[in-house]
Motif scaffolding. Structure first.
Motif, PDB file in Angstrom:
ATOM      1  N   ARG A  30      33.305  19.174  31.555  1.00  0.00           N
ATOM      2  CA  ARG A  30      33.191  18.929  32.991  1.00  0.00           C
ATOM      3  C   ARG A  30      31.858  18.286  33.306  1.00  0.00           C
ATOM      4  O   ARG A  30      30.955  18.273  32.481  1.00  0.00           O
ATOM      5  CB  ARG A  30      33.358  20.231  33.767  1.00  0.00           C
ATOM      6  CG  ARG A  30      32.240  21.239  33.544  1.00  0.00           C
ATOM      7  CD  ARG A  30      32.452  22.515  34.361  1.00  0.00           C
ATOM      8  NE  ARG A  30      31.359  23.452  34.198  1.00  0.00           N
ATOM      9  CZ  ARG A  30      30.242  23.448  34.904  1.00  0.00           C
ATOM     10  NH1 ARG A  30      30.043  22.523  35.838  1.00  0.00           N
ATOM     11  NH2 ARG A  30      29.295  24.343  34.707  1.00  0.00           N
ATOM     12  N   CYS A  66      37.888  18.378  38.609  1.00  0.00           N
ATOM     13  CA  CYS A  66      38.197  17.431  37.528  1.00  0.00           C
ATOM     14  C   CYS A  66      37.723  17.976  36.190  1.00  0.00           C
ATOM     15  O   CYS A  66      36.740  18.714  36.129  1.00  0.00           O
ATOM     16  CB  CYS A  66      37.513  16.098  37.807  1.00  0.00           C
ATOM     17  SG  CYS A  66      38.040  15.300  39.335  1.00  0.00           S
ATOM     18  N   ARG A  67      38.404  17.592  35.146  1.00  0.00           N
ATOM     19  CA  ARG A  67      38.026  17.963  33.785  1.00  0.00           C
ATOM     20  C   ARG A  67      38.381  16.836  32.827  1.00  0.00           C
ATOM     21  O   ARG A  67      39.299  16.056  33.067  1.00  0.00           O
ATOM     22  CB  ARG A  67      38.755  19.229  33.310  1.00  0.00           C
ATOM     23  CG  ARG A  67      38.372  20.518  34.003  1.00  0.00           C
ATOM     24  CD  ARG A  67      36.947  20.942  33.656  1.00  0.00           C
ATOM     25  NE  ARG A  67      36.591  22.223  34.215  1.00  0.00           N
ATOM     26  CZ  ARG A  67      36.099  22.423  35.427  1.00  0.00           C
ATOM     27  NH1 ARG A  67      35.932  21.405  36.244  1.00  0.00           N
ATOM     28  NH2 ARG A  67      35.773  23.635  35.841  1.00  0.00           N
ATOM     29  N   TYR A  68      37.649  16.788  31.732  1.00  0.00           N
ATOM     30  CA  TYR A  68      38.013  15.976  30.573  1.00  0.00           C
ATOM     31  C   TYR A  68      38.462  16.978  29.523  1.00  0.00           C
ATOM     32  O   TYR A  68      37.845  18.034  29.375  1.00  0.00           O
ATOM     33  CB  TYR A  68      36.819  15.196  30.030  1.00  0.00           C
ATOM     34  CG  TYR A  68      36.107  14.351  31.060  1.00  0.00           C
ATOM     35  CD1 TYR A  68      36.676  13.170  31.533  1.00  0.00           C
ATOM     36  CD2 TYR A  68      34.868  14.733  31.557  1.00  0.00           C
ATOM     37  CE1 TYR A  68      36.017  12.400  32.481  1.00  0.00           C
ATOM     38  CE2 TYR A  68      34.208  13.962  32.503  1.00  0.00           C
ATOM     39  CZ  TYR A  68      34.788  12.806  32.953  1.00  0.00           C
ATOM     40  OH  TYR A  68      34.133  12.035  33.880  1.00  0.00           O
ATOM     41  N   PHE A  88      42.910  12.408  24.388  1.00  0.00           N
ATOM     42  CA  PHE A  88      41.937  12.545  25.474  1.00  0.00           C
ATOM     43  C   PHE A  88      42.704  12.648  26.783  1.00  0.00           C
ATOM     44  O   PHE A  88      43.532  11.788  27.089  1.00  0.00           O
ATOM     45  CB  PHE A  88      41.007  11.337  25.503  1.00  0.00           C
ATOM     46  CG  PHE A  88      39.944  11.422  26.557  1.00  0.00           C
ATOM     47  CD1 PHE A  88      38.774  12.102  26.304  1.00  0.00           C
ATOM     48  CD2 PHE A  88      40.120  10.823  27.792  1.00  0.00           C
ATOM     49  CE1 PHE A  88      37.774  12.184  27.276  1.00  0.00           C
ATOM     50  CE2 PHE A  88      39.140  10.900  28.771  1.00  0.00           C
ATOM     51  CZ  PHE A  88      37.960  11.587  28.507  1.00  0.00           C
ATOM     52  N   ALA A  90      42.392  13.096  30.960  1.00  0.00           N
ATOM     53  CA  ALA A  90      41.550  13.040  32.152  1.00  0.00           C
ATOM     54  C   ALA A  90      42.317  13.741  33.272  1.00  0.00           C
ATOM     55  O   ALA A  90      43.349  13.258  33.726  1.00  0.00           O
ATOM     56  CB  ALA A  90      41.239  11.602  32.521  1.00  0.00           C
ATOM     57  N   HIS A 104      34.108  11.257  38.116  1.00  0.00           N
ATOM     58  CA  HIS A 104      34.962  11.541  36.958  1.00  0.00           C
ATOM     59  C   HIS A 104      35.532  10.244  36.386  1.00  0.00           C
ATOM     60  O   HIS A 104      35.455   9.997  35.177  1.00  0.00           O
ATOM     61  CB  HIS A 104      36.080  12.502  37.394  1.00  0.00           C
ATOM     62  CG  HIS A 104      36.960  12.965  36.312  1.00  0.00           C
ATOM     63  ND1 HIS A 104      38.163  12.363  36.009  1.00  0.00           N
ATOM     64  CD2 HIS A 104      36.834  13.984  35.435  1.00  0.00           C
ATOM     65  CE1 HIS A 104      38.733  12.997  35.010  1.00  0.00           C
ATOM     66  NE2 HIS A 104      37.960  13.981  34.641  1.00  0.00           N
ATOM     67  N   LYS A 108      34.532   8.526  32.628  1.00  0.00           N
ATOM     68  CA  LYS A 108      35.581   8.782  31.637  1.00  0.00           C
ATOM     69  C   LYS A 108      35.464   7.876  30.415  1.00  0.00           C
ATOM     70  O   LYS A 108      35.475   8.350  29.278  1.00  0.00           O
ATOM     71  CB  LYS A 108      36.945   8.618  32.303  1.00  0.00           C
ATOM     72  CG  LYS A 108      38.122   8.707  31.370  1.00  0.00           C
ATOM     73  CD  LYS A 108      39.424   8.593  32.113  1.00  0.00           C
ATOM     74  CE  LYS A 108      39.646   7.172  32.576  1.00  0.00           C
ATOM     75  NZ  LYS A 108      40.982   6.967  33.159  1.00  0.00           N
ATOM     76  N   LYS A 112      34.914   8.862  26.396  1.00  0.00           N
ATOM     77  CA  LYS A 112      35.900   8.434  25.390  1.00  0.00           C
ATOM     78  C   LYS A 112      35.226   7.612  24.289  1.00  0.00           C
ATOM     79  O   LYS A 112      35.513   7.796  23.108  1.00  0.00           O
ATOM     80  CB  LYS A 112      37.000   7.593  26.037  1.00  0.00           C
ATOM     81  CG  LYS A 112      38.069   8.386  26.711  1.00  0.00           C
ATOM     82  CD  LYS A 112      39.113   7.529  27.371  1.00  0.00           C
ATOM     83  CE  LYS A 112      39.499   6.307  26.610  1.00  0.00           C
ATOM     84  NZ  LYS A 112      40.416   5.424  27.305  1.00  0.00           N
ATOM     85  N   GLU A 120      44.875   8.184  25.472  1.00  0.00           N
ATOM     86  CA  GLU A 120      44.516   8.820  26.745  1.00  0.00           C
ATOM     87  C   GLU A 120      45.740   9.160  27.578  1.00  0.00           C
ATOM     88  O   GLU A 120      46.727   8.426  27.593  1.00  0.00           O
ATOM     89  CB  GLU A 120      43.622   7.874  27.537  1.00  0.00           C
ATOM     90  CG  GLU A 120      43.204   8.402  28.882  1.00  0.00           C
ATOM     91  CD  GLU A 120      42.347   7.407  29.650  1.00  0.00           C
ATOM     92  OE1 GLU A 120      42.341   7.495  30.882  1.00  0.00           O
ATOM     93  OE2 GLU A 120      41.709   6.541  29.030  1.00  0.00           O
ATOM     94  N   ASP A 122      46.293  10.389  31.605  1.00  0.00           N
ATOM     95  CA  ASP A 122      45.709  10.677  32.919  1.00  0.00           C
ATOM     96  C   ASP A 122      46.646  11.580  33.707  1.00  0.00           C
ATOM     97  O   ASP A 122      47.838  11.267  33.851  1.00  0.00           O
ATOM     98  CB  ASP A 122      45.481   9.377  33.703  1.00  0.00           C
ATOM     99  CG  ASP A 122      44.370   8.542  33.107  1.00  0.00           C
ATOM    100  OD1 ASP A 122      43.308   9.114  32.797  1.00  0.00           O
ATOM    101  OD2 ASP A 122      44.560   7.329  32.943  1.00  0.00           O
TER     102      ASP A 122
END
Length: 153
Positions: A30, A66-68, A88, A90, A104, A108, A112, A120, A122
């Motif tokens: 985060r 938001c988080r990764y 990954f 998002a 965010h 991103k 990455k 990825e 999303d």
């Protein structure tokens, strides 16, 4: 780093251990409270021993933050059998603030690139996250993901 946000020094070794030593199944990251760094979200990590990592992942998604996420996804293909791949993710839910979503999104690609990930997914709401077929679509040729049949034999 177009947003000015940097990657915390704890992330590369955690990611290395996840990738090569399989220490984590899912890692959450985060933006720090001061908005300057991407940090490990210590309370949101899933170990490889978790019986249902996909279910645990869904339960850990915050509704308005938001988080990764990096998910070491287990999947099966017709051509090469059982595989794993780092995905990954998002997570930018609709209920998070506009500012949080902007920071965010602009950070991103930097994260990455730091992790060397291309694959990825999303996500913007729980319906997106619960669509395991979409997750499977990110993994070329997946017939099942995390033990769940995608119904695409």
């Amino acid at each position: 780093m177009s947003s000015g946000v940097t990657v915390d020094a704890a992330i590369p070794p955690l990611f290395h251990d996840m990738k090569f030593k399989k220490t984590l199944k899912v890692a959450f990251f985060r933006i720090s409270d001061d908005g300057k760094r991407i940090i490990v979200d210590e309370e949101k990590q899933i170990k490889p021993s978790e019986k249902d990592p996909y279910g645990a992942f869904i339960r850990m998604l915050p509704t308005n933050e938001c988080r990764y996420i990096v998910f070491d996804v287990a999947y099966g293909t017709k051509e090469s059998g059982d595989k794993t791949s780092l995905l990954f993710i998002a997570w930018a839910p609709e209920d998070s603030s506009v500012k949080a979503k902007m920071v965010h999104a602009s950070s991103k690609d930097y994260l990455k690139k730091e992790l060397g990930l291309d694959n990825e997914w999303d996500l913007h709401d729980m319906a997106d996250a619960m669509n395991i077929r979409e997750m499977g679509a990110k993994l070329k040729g997946a017939l099942c993901v995390e033990g769940r049949d995608l119904g695409c034999h």
